[in-house]
Scaffold this active site. Structure first.
Site, PDB file in Angstrom:
ATOM      1  NE  ARG A  47      -2.955   0.485   3.352  1.00 13.58           N
ATOM      2  CZ  ARG A  47      -2.386   0.918   4.482  1.00 13.58           C
ATOM      3  NH1 ARG A  47      -1.802   2.108   4.534  1.00 13.58           N
ATOM      4  NH2 ARG A  47      -2.373   0.155   5.554  1.00 13.58           N
ATOM      5  CE1 TYR A  99     -19.964  11.934 -16.283  1.00 13.63           C
ATOM      6  CE2 TYR A  99     -21.400  12.434 -14.434  1.00 13.63           C
ATOM      7  CZ  TYR A  99     -20.803  11.516 -15.267  1.00 13.63           C
ATOM      8  OH  TYR A  99     -21.042  10.191 -15.091  1.00 13.63           O
ATOM      9  CG  ASP A 170      -8.196  16.309 -16.054  1.00 15.19           C
ATOM     10  OD1 ASP A 170      -7.461  15.685 -16.833  1.00 15.19           O
ATOM     11  OD2 ASP A 170      -9.294  15.878 -15.642  1.00 15.19           O
ATOM     12  CE  LYS A 195     -11.243   8.331 -19.959  1.00 16.07           C
ATOM     13  NZ  LYS A 195     -11.267   8.298 -18.524  1.00 16.07           N
TER      14      LYS A 195
END
Ligand code: PLP
Length: 371
Positions: A47, A99, A170, A195
């Site tokens: 982690r 959104y 972003d 992406k």
């Protein structure tokens, strides 16, 4: 070194025990201590850190000339870590882009007394008016998904810093190949690695890349390792494999998108094309200033409104009707059908993620769908 060379080599190490040129996938969740309690490496427990994640983080930081990077299990987990690092009562200015980012702030963080203004940051006047004394964060998305608006990163960063706000870009659509936000005044870049970075539609991931290893980034790191919204070793490995070819893929996505946009721009069934590579696009000048090429994402408005948009989407044969972007195959989507507030995407809009097929075949498919 040039970005193509960094994309191939950054984060790469020959495996010390086997000589493997491609890094092994380290599935172990825990790491051995010797009889003196000493660890063999920086890793303790997966982690808090894992060799595959570290390799990906080093590569992404290097692509942007950044001090640090934290990799997450999704783009939204990365954004969430930045929002969680804010002080109570913070005001956030946010581009009216993807959104999900606005929804996260509105649904979750306003309950924690975070105030949020969603604005068109490509309009510098509107952006300046939205700044307040307590603006701690300016979240720029450029180009935006799905309206493909472009914000002037140098100008916005200068204004944001004058009120003491951090600026995050972003850069999911631009990628470090087309646009390097830290060179335009931003403090951090954020990615949905789902992406273009991973690039093959088979990984969910995200990242925050930070110019400085400062106190704010330390908070992001604490949230990453403490809460554990981290990508698996295999996902890190796949993302890094994707990045090795990123410069070449992104250029091909951009070239194809430019050709598709030029074809659609003259089509009688289409009222307008949102693509900053087109010289008649209102964002062309700013995009040309800060981007090397114009990316693989575009959107179109159909003259016949919602019905025409849905009809076109239903008729494509080569484009796949699906959400997401940045993969090898071209996708088409009626965004108004899938979004939620604060998005106000027009009903006549279709978003197209342009893949790596031959542009002639893509254009032929769009032509028959519009016939
Ligand atoms: N930012 C942009 C511009 C996006 O398009 C998306 C997803 O579509 C995200 C962030 C969220 O990324 P993820 O789906 O990896 O959480």
């Amino acid at each position: 070194m040039k970005i193509e060379t960094l994309a191939v080599h950054a984060g790469r190490e020959i495996d010390k025990t086997t000589g493997a040129v491609q890094e092994p996938i380290h599935l172990s969740t825990t790491f051995h201590r010797d009889e003196n309690g000493e660890l063999a490496s920086e890793f303790i427990y997966s982690r808090s850190g894992n060799p595959n994640r570290r390799a990906l983080e080093k590569c992404l930081a290097s692509l942007e000339g950044a001090a640090e990077c934290a990799a997450f299990s999704s783009g939204m987990a990365a954004a969430n870590a930045v929002f969680q690092a804010l002080e109570p009562g913070a005001h956030v200015v946010l581009s009216n882009g993807y959104y999900g980012t606005g929804k996260m702030l509105m649904d979750v963080f306003t309950r924690w007394q975070v105030e949020c203004s969603v604005v068109d940051t490509s309009d510098l006047g509107a952006f300046r008016k939205s700044l307040r004394k307590n603006t701690q964060l300016v979240w720029i998305e450029t180009p935006t998904n799905p309206m493909i608006r472009v914000t002037d990163l140098d100008a916005v960063s200068a204004h944001a810093h004058s009120v003491g706000a951090k600026v995050v870009c972003d850069n999911t659509v631009g990628t470090p190949i087309l646009q390097r936000p830290l060179e335009h005044g931003c403090d951090m870049s954020m990615y949905s690695a789902t992406k273009f970075l991973s690039g093959h539609g088979d990984v969910l991931g995200g990242a925050i890349v930070s110019k400085e290893n400062d106190e704010f980034f330390e908070r992001v790191r604490t949230i990453q390792t403490g809460a554990g919204a981290v990508p698996s070793p295999f996902e890190c490995w796949l993302t890094l494999r994707g990045i090795r070819t990123l410069p070449y893929r992104v250029r091909a996505h951009s070239e194809n998108a430019m050709k598709v946009a030029a074809y659609l721009d003259g089509h009688g069934a289409i009222s307008s094309v949102n693509y900053p590579g087109l010289e008649n696009n209102p964002h062309h000048a700013v995009a040309k200033k800060q981007m090397k090429m114009f990316g693989g994402l575009l959107s179109i408005h159909l003259k016949g409104g919602r019905d025409a948009a849905l009809r076109m989407a239903s008729r494509v044969r080569l484009f796949t009707r699906a959400t997401s972007l940045g993969g090898t195959e071209s996708l088409i989507e009626h965004r108004a059908s899938v979004e939620a507030p604060p998005a106000q995407t027009p009903e006549d809009l279709l978003r197209l993620s342009i893949g790596l097929e031959h542009p002639d075949d893509l254009i032929a498919d769009l032509e028959q769908a519009l016939a």
